[in-house]
Motif scaffolding. Structure first.
Motif, PDB file in Angstrom:
ATOM      1  N   ASN A   2      23.923  55.429   7.216  1.00 10.05           N
ATOM      2  CA  ASN A   2      23.886  56.889   7.322  1.00 10.05           C
ATOM      3  C   ASN A   2      22.581  57.346   7.960  1.00 10.05           C
ATOM      4  O   ASN A   2      21.821  58.102   7.377  1.00 10.05           O
ATOM      5  CB  ASN A   2      23.982  57.528   5.940  1.00 10.05           C
ATOM      6  CG  ASN A   2      25.268  57.128   5.239  1.00 10.05           C
ATOM      7  OD1 ASN A   2      26.262  56.895   5.912  1.00 10.05           O
ATOM      8  ND2 ASN A   2      25.234  57.066   3.929  1.00 10.05           N
ATOM      9  N   GLY A   5      18.035  57.166   6.702  1.00  8.91           N
ATOM     10  CA  GLY A   5      17.858  57.220   5.255  1.00  8.91           C
ATOM     11  C   GLY A   5      18.187  55.959   4.493  1.00  8.91           C
ATOM     12  O   GLY A   5      17.604  55.715   3.447  1.00  8.91           O
ATOM     13  N   LEU A   6      19.103  55.141   4.982  1.00  6.22           N
ATOM     14  CA  LEU A   6      19.559  54.015   4.175  1.00  6.22           C
ATOM     15  C   LEU A   6      19.033  52.667   4.657  1.00  6.22           C
ATOM     16  O   LEU A   6      19.543  51.633   4.272  1.00  6.22           O
ATOM     17  CB  LEU A   6      21.088  53.988   4.138  1.00  6.22           C
ATOM     18  CG  LEU A   6      21.735  54.980   3.183  1.00  6.22           C
ATOM     19  CD1 LEU A   6      23.222  54.794   3.156  1.00  6.22           C
ATOM     20  CD2 LEU A   6      21.170  54.822   1.784  1.00  6.22           C
TER      21      LEU A   6
ATOM     22  N   CYS B  59      17.936  61.775  -3.216  1.00  8.00           N
ATOM     23  CA  CYS B  59      17.790  62.986  -2.418  1.00  8.00           C
ATOM     24  C   CYS B  59      17.820  64.180  -3.384  1.00  8.00           C
ATOM     25  O   CYS B  59      18.739  64.288  -4.203  1.00  8.00           O
ATOM     26  CB  CYS B  59      18.919  63.090  -1.402  1.00  8.00           C
ATOM     27  SG  CYS B  59      18.954  64.658  -0.512  1.00  8.00           S
ATOM     28  N   SER B  64      22.031  61.551  -3.374  1.00  9.88           N
ATOM     29  CA  SER B  64      22.280  60.223  -2.834  1.00  9.88           C
ATOM     30  C   SER B  64      20.980  59.419  -2.799  1.00  9.88           C
ATOM     31  O   SER B  64      19.898  59.963  -2.969  1.00  9.88           O
ATOM     32  CB  SER B  64      22.846  60.357  -1.425  1.00  9.88           C
ATOM     33  OG  SER B  64      23.037  59.085  -0.859  1.00  9.88           O
ATOM     34  N   TYR B  65      21.083  58.123  -2.587  1.00 12.34           N
ATOM     35  CA  TYR B  65      19.894  57.287  -2.412  1.00 12.34           C
ATOM     36  C   TYR B  65      19.372  57.458  -0.996  1.00 12.34           C
ATOM     37  O   TYR B  65      20.145  57.511  -0.041  1.00 12.34           O
ATOM     38  CB  TYR B  65      20.229  55.820  -2.660  1.00 12.34           C
ATOM     39  CG  TYR B  65      20.456  55.491  -4.111  1.00 12.34           C
ATOM     40  CD1 TYR B  65      19.456  55.708  -5.052  1.00 12.34           C
ATOM     41  CD2 TYR B  65      21.662  54.960  -4.538  1.00 12.34           C
ATOM     42  CE1 TYR B  65      19.654  55.398  -6.391  1.00 12.34           C
ATOM     43  CE2 TYR B  65      21.877  54.647  -5.876  1.00 12.34           C
ATOM     44  CZ  TYR B  65      20.863  54.873  -6.796  1.00 12.34           C
ATOM     45  OH  TYR B  65      21.069  54.565  -8.108  1.00 12.34           O
ATOM     46  N   THR B  66      18.069  57.555  -0.847  1.00 19.15           N
ATOM     47  CA  THR B  66      17.489  57.802   0.464  1.00 19.15           C
ATOM     48  C   THR B  66      16.049  57.320   0.509  1.00 19.15           C
ATOM     49  O   THR B  66      15.395  57.190  -0.520  1.00 19.15           O
ATOM     50  CB  THR B  66      17.533  59.307   0.792  1.00 19.15           C
ATOM     51  OG1 THR B  66      16.887  59.533   2.033  1.00 19.15           O
ATOM     52  CG2 THR B  66      16.831  60.125  -0.287  1.00 19.15           C
ATOM     53  N   GLU B  67      15.558  57.058   1.735  1.00 13.89           N
ATOM     54  CA  GLU B  67      14.137  56.722   1.899  1.00 13.89           C
ATOM     55  C   GLU B  67      13.318  57.987   2.077  1.00 13.89           C
ATOM     56  O   GLU B  67      12.156  58.043   1.697  1.00 13.89           O
ATOM     57  CB  GLU B  67      13.942  55.800   3.101  1.00 13.89           C
ATOM     58  CG  GLU B  67      14.345  54.365   2.821  1.00 13.89           C
ATOM     59  CD  GLU B  67      13.990  53.421   3.951  1.00 13.89           C
ATOM     60  OE1 GLU B  67      13.117  53.754   4.772  1.00 13.89           O
ATOM     61  OE2 GLU B  67      14.609  52.344   4.020  1.00 13.89           O
ATOM     62  N   ASP B  69      13.223  62.358   1.711  1.00 16.43           N
ATOM     63  CA  ASP B  69      13.846  63.441   0.950  1.00 16.43           C
ATOM     64  C   ASP B  69      13.586  64.778   1.648  1.00 16.43           C
ATOM     65  O   ASP B  69      12.422  65.117   1.863  1.00 16.43           O
ATOM     66  CB  ASP B  69      13.266  63.452  -0.465  1.00 16.43           C
ATOM     67  CG  ASP B  69      13.960  64.451  -1.370  1.00 16.43           C
ATOM     68  OD1 ASP B  69      15.080  64.857  -1.026  1.00 16.43           O
ATOM     69  OD2 ASP B  69      13.375  64.816  -2.401  1.00 16.43           O
ATOM     70  N   CYS B  71      17.700  63.676   2.381  1.00 14.65           N
ATOM     71  CA  CYS B  71      18.226  62.500   3.072  1.00 14.65           C
ATOM     72  C   CYS B  71      18.665  62.845   4.492  1.00 14.65           C
ATOM     73  O   CYS B  71      18.702  64.009   4.886  1.00 14.65           O
ATOM     74  CB  CYS B  71      19.410  61.917   2.288  1.00 14.65           C
ATOM     75  SG  CYS B  71      20.920  62.910   2.416  1.00 14.65           S
TER      76      CYS B  71
END
Lengths: 200, 200
Positions: A2, A5-6, B59, B64-67, B69, B71
């Motif tokens: 995505n 971000g991932l 996020c 959701s999971y993200t690196e 913020d 995302c």
């Protein structure tokens, strides 16, 4: 996946999917499980993986994986040195130890003779096996090799080398697995179980 | 297992067998695979695992999971902000993104209403969903929840909350999987596929 971000998840999924028996989908499930789980678990796993190859080495005597050299089995005076169990890989030792059936020592060949894969006797630790048999006063060598073409070839080869010595060379019995069903047993296994039949 | 010698392997096997779908046997196979494989692979995997929870966060908008913020999806101006897809878990977003079927934004509930497991509406991010719907000018909410009792309950609950607004609430169609076989379809799925039948 995505976008940016991932990236870290994608990298983890890529790495995990390189493990045997773990496809892209399972790797994804594992990665998200790790994210959902306690961070301490990931850190512990990371620690074990990071130090794995520096902590674990090969035993200079039997070739198994060990933290101390010689390994716990080779240096255990309670084990019978006169009987040696020859296996293909270190993990085979684990299975045999779990059965608590064997109290001698081990020797890891590091593979099986497989001409089609370019593996000849010289690629295995057969030379070391012979000098251990001579040096450690071994009286019986149990070849605990898989009942496959490669296992059979390797067993025959080692058997020939030891033919003119007074070392007894044996092989694990091949036949019906305990709890197995005659109806679903393949022809070769059935044939071996007939030839290896025992008195009741 | 085999005395002191295998401690590090045992620890690794124990840790790996805690992963979902990986039993003691698979964990052993993985551990020995790692030992046999290039040490660089274990080190890379260790690195990813060690930094996983510090690199990946939630996020603050969609959950959701993200690196970074917010995302990548929440901060992408090319995504349609008027349509929001509500999912149970972050990994659901991955699956939906792979289908390339949806170009709106996401919202992660963090679970489904399951009274028996002690999960009520207050344990989910339903409050945040409502304020996002109000604040971001959402016109349609697609509830992409599993077609299970918990998914149905949660969908009904959210549907009720949004009943008197002008937000359209929809749910993913339930029916025969593509490539599936009518003969092996369970009664409930078949019944849903009848009720949801579409014009050819």
């Amino acid at each position: 996946m995505n976008g940016r971000g991932l990236d870290a998840i994608d990298r983890l999924v890529d790495l995990l999917s390189k493990l045997p028996g773990i496809g892209k989908k399972s790797a994804g499930r594992l990665a998200y499980h790790l994210l959902d789980a306690d961070p301490g678990y990931s850190r512990m796993l990371a620690g074990e993986l990071a130090s794995l190859h520096s902590v674990i080495r090969r035993c200079s005597r039997c070739g198994s994986y060990t933290e101390s050299d010689p390994c716990a089995i080779c240096s255990d005076p309670g084990r019978d040195a006169s009987i040696i169990c020859v296996v293909e890989r270190p993990q085979d030792i684990r299975v045999i130890e779990e059965s608590r059936e064997f109290r001698g020592r081990f020797h890891v060949l590091g593979g099986l003779i497989a001409p089609l894969d370019g593996v000849g006797p010289d690629n295995l630790t057969i030379g070391q096996l012979l000098s251990r048999i001579r040096g450690e006063g071994v009286k019986e060598a149990i070849l605990a090799l898989n009942p496959t073409v490669e296992g059979d070839t390797t067993a025959l080869y080692i058997g020939k080398l030891l033919k003119d010595t007074d070392v007894e060379v044996t092989r694990l019995a091949s036949g019906l697995p305990v709890g197995g069903d005659l109806e679903y047993t393949d022809r070769l296994t059935l044939s071996r179980s007939f030839r290896g039949r025992v008195k009741v």
